[in-house]
Design a protein around this motif. Structure first.
Motif, short mmCIF file in Angstrom:
data_model
loop_
_atom_site.label_atom_id
_atom_site.label_comp_id
_atom_site.label_asym_id
_atom_site.label_seq_id
_atom_site.Cartn_x
_atom_site.Cartn_y
_atom_site.Cartn_z
N HIS A 186 0.83 -1.20 0.00
CA HIS A 186 0.00 0.00 0.00
C HIS A 186 0.86 1.25 0.00
CE1 HIS A 186 -3.46 2.55 0.86
NE2 HIS A 186 -2.69 3.18 1.74
N GLY A 187 0.47 2.25 -0.81
CA GLY A 187 1.08 3.56 -0.68
C GLY A 187 1.75 4.21 -1.86
N PRO A 188 2.27 3.48 -2.88
CA PRO A 188 2.98 4.19 -3.95
C PRO A 188 2.07 5.16 -4.70
CG PRO A 188 2.62 1.89 -4.56
CD PRO A 188 2.27 2.02 -3.11
N ASP A 189 2.56 6.37 -4.94
CA ASP A 189 1.75 7.37 -5.64
C ASP A 189 2.57 8.14 -6.67
OD1 ASP A 189 3.40 8.86 -4.02
OD2 ASP A 189 1.80 9.99 -3.04
N ARG A 190 3.74 7.60 -7.02
CA ARG A 190 4.60 8.28 -8.00
C ARG A 190 5.60 7.29 -8.58
NH1 ARG A 190 6.30 12.87 -4.54
NH2 ARG A 190 4.28 12.31 -3.67
N TYR A 191 6.24 7.73 -9.67
CA TYR A 191 7.27 6.93 -10.32
C TYR A 191 8.37 7.89 -10.76
CZ TYR A 191 9.44 3.67 -13.68
OH TYR A 191 10.31 2.86 -14.36
N LEU A 192 9.62 7.51 -10.56
CA LEU A 192 10.75 8.34 -10.97
C LEU A 192 11.37 7.76 -12.23
CD1 LEU A 192 12.48 9.01 -7.52
CD2 LEU A 192 10.87 10.46 -8.76
N THR A 193 11.53 8.61 -13.24
CA THR A 193 12.11 8.16 -14.50
C THR A 193 13.32 9.01 -14.85
OG1 THR A 193 11.65 7.70 -16.85
CG2 THR A 193 10.61 9.65 -15.91
N VAL A 194 14.30 8.40 -15.50
CA VAL A 194 15.55 9.08 -15.87
C VAL A 194 15.71 8.98 -17.38
CG1 VAL A 194 18.05 9.08 -15.64
CG2 VAL A 194 16.64 8.54 -13.66
N TYR A 195 16.04 10.12 -18.00
CA TYR A 195 16.27 10.17 -19.44
C TYR A 195 17.71 10.60 -19.70
CZ TYR A 195 16.17 11.82 -24.29
OH TYR A 195 16.45 12.03 -25.62
N ARG A 215 0.98 12.73 -14.03
CA ARG A 215 1.27 14.12 -14.38
C ARG A 215 2.69 14.43 -13.92
NH1 ARG A 215 0.47 17.06 -9.58
NH2 ARG A 215 -0.76 15.92 -8.01
N VAL A 216 3.27 15.46 -14.51
CA VAL A 216 4.66 15.81 -14.19
C VAL A 216 4.73 16.47 -12.83
CG1 VAL A 216 6.64 17.21 -14.89
CG2 VAL A 216 5.28 16.03 -16.62
N GLY A 217 5.64 15.98 -12.01
CA GLY A 217 5.95 16.61 -10.73
C GLY A 217 7.23 17.41 -10.85
N ARG A 218 8.15 17.17 -9.94
CA ARG A 218 9.43 17.88 -9.97
C ARG A 218 10.35 17.29 -11.05
NH1 ARG A 218 11.03 16.87 -3.92
NH2 ARG A 218 10.03 14.88 -4.52
N THR A 230 12.83 12.87 -13.63
CA THR A 230 11.48 13.44 -13.53
C THR A 230 10.62 12.60 -12.60
OG1 THR A 230 11.65 14.21 -15.82
CG2 THR A 230 9.47 14.22 -14.83
N GLU A 231 9.82 13.30 -11.80
CA GLU A 231 8.86 12.66 -10.91
C GLU A 231 7.50 12.65 -11.60
OE1 GLU A 231 8.15 13.49 -6.27
OE2 GLU A 231 7.59 15.16 -7.59
N LEU A 232 6.94 11.46 -11.78
CA LEU A 232 5.61 11.32 -12.37
C LEU A 232 4.63 10.99 -11.25
CD1 LEU A 232 6.58 9.19 -15.50
CD2 LEU A 232 6.26 11.67 -15.37
N LEU A 233 3.63 11.86 -11.07
CA LEU A 233 2.69 11.73 -9.96
C LEU A 233 1.40 11.05 -10.41
CD1 LEU A 233 3.11 15.33 -8.49
CD2 LEU A 233 4.29 13.24 -7.78
N PHE A 234 0.90 10.12 -9.59
CA PHE A 234 -0.39 9.49 -9.84
C PHE A 234 -1.48 10.33 -9.16
CE2 PHE A 234 2.22 5.34 -9.41
CZ PHE A 234 2.85 5.59 -10.62
N ASP A 235 -2.72 10.03 -9.44
CA ASP A 235 -3.81 10.81 -8.84
C ASP A 235 -4.29 10.23 -7.51
OD1 ASP A 235 -5.05 8.54 -9.72
OD2 ASP A 235 -6.52 9.54 -11.00
N ARG A 236 -3.64 9.14 -7.06
CA ARG A 236 -4.04 8.51 -5.80
C ARG A 236 -2.93 7.60 -5.33
NH1 ARG A 236 -5.86 3.10 -6.87
NH2 ARG A 236 -5.85 2.68 -9.13
N LYS A 237 -3.01 7.23 -4.06
CA LYS A 237 -2.13 6.20 -3.52
C LYS A 237 -2.68 4.84 -3.90
CE LYS A 237 -0.37 8.77 0.48
NZ LYS A 237 1.04 8.75 0.02
#
Length: 332
Positions: A186-195, A215-218, A230-237
């Motif tokens: 339980h809990g993930p709400d984002r994904y970090l990607t590297v280009y 959506r794009v975060g930091r 880049t931090e990719l944010l989800f709309d929920r946990k």
């Protein structure tokens, strides 16, 4: 990774090919089909006439460092390769011993289901030079702590589909990625990607555009290394076991002629498909499907790919990673 046919390899500087199962001795063929890992490995080593010291040296050329005692334990059945951590080493063994792709992997495959999740590889494990530290510094600025390898660890990669588009100047202009993930807890709400851009890339001009599911975060960039995190944010946990699908596109036409595309997989990915789309008036001379344990190591898998009439070359990998999987491109 399911693949057939003869694959070009380099053994002691000489060009050779992987054997098909039918070309191997009957006892070894039967062991690969129905036997246990240690028995098949022992027969394959004996058939190729390699000492464990020589075998270890060949593995090192492919970026796989493994002790001679470990190889001895494996072939005697005293230990079993730990998966997914040991998958690059087992695939390198297949390469050195000139066995069909996945011939040894499938003999340890069922352990993937029985065992818990293994720690992911670090960028230092996969990247040469200072790049591992550069990437980890960028991720640390996003609040991740790469030394602990915990970022993205709560998401299991079920499927990744990368589509890379090239222009008439042989430059990579677009990378579109679609991921299917499952929450391990339980809990993930984002994904970090590297280009990482191609040589000559102006990383400050690179755009990342999201589609469904995120959506794009930091965002953090290192112009000297042509790298962006880049931090990719989800709309929920996500709840444990939730399936989450998300897509994004990186647009970058600032680099020079591209040498191809590799996805760096720190963890196991059940299904990975990469498709390269070329301008029909600027098709490549050759595309090669490759798997590497590190970015500076020889391929443990190398298979020439067709480029269809529409200018698309596709490579599929199952149970990929840790390591690099992708397609090398040679231009006319």
């Amino acid at each position: 990774m399911a693949q057939d046919g003869n694959l070009p390899l380099i053994i002691d500087g000489a060009r050779t090919t992987r054997a098909s199962v039918a070309e191997l001795p009957k006892e070894l063929t039967e062991a690969l089909r129905t036997g246990e890992f240690h028995h098949a490995l022992r027969l394959a080593i004996a058939y190729r006439g390699l000492s464990l010291a020589r075998l270890r040296a060949h593995l090192a050329l492919r970026g796989v460092q493994i002790g001679q005692s470990t190889l001895s334990y494996w072939q005697r059945g005293l230990r079993q390769p730990e998966v997914p951590k040991a998958l690059p080493a087992v695939r390198a063994l297949e390469s050195v011993l000139q066995l069909p792709a996945d011939a040894l992997v499938v003999l340890i495959g069922p352990r993937l289901v029985r065992r818990g999740h293994q720690p992911a590889a670090s960028f230092h494990d996969l990247r040469s030079g200072d790049m591992g530290s550069i990437v980890e510094d960028l991720l640390a600025e996003l609040g991740a702590y790469p030394s602990s390898n915990h970022y993205n660890a709560d998401l299991e990669l079920l499927s990744v589909h990368d589509t890379i588009t090239f222009d008439a100047e042989h430059r990579q202009v677009s990378l579109r990625t679609r991921l299917v993930t499952r929450a391990r807890r339980h809990g993930p709400d984002r994904y970090l990607t590297v280009y990482n851009g191609d040589p000559g890339c102006r990383i400050d001009d690179v755009e990342l555009i999201t589609d469904e599911g995120c959506r794009v975060g930091r965002m953090r960039r290192n112009p000297d290394a042509d790298t962006m995190a880049t931090e990719l944010l989800f709309d929920r946990k996500l709840a444990e076991g939730d399936i989450h699908v998300f897509c994004f596109e990186v647009r970058d036409d600032s680099g020079s002629a591209s040498p191809g595309y590799y996805r760096m997989l720190r963890d196991r990915c059940a299904s990975y498909l990469v498709q390269l789309r070329f301008d029909r008036n600027a098709l490549p001379a050759r595309c090669t499907r490759q798997v590497r344990a590190r970015d500076d190591a020889l391929p443990v898998v190398a298979e020439e790919l067709p480029c269809d009439m529409g200018g698309v070359s596709s490579a599929f990998f199952s149970d990929a990673g840790p390591g690099l999987a992708g397609v090398a491109v040679e231009w006319n």
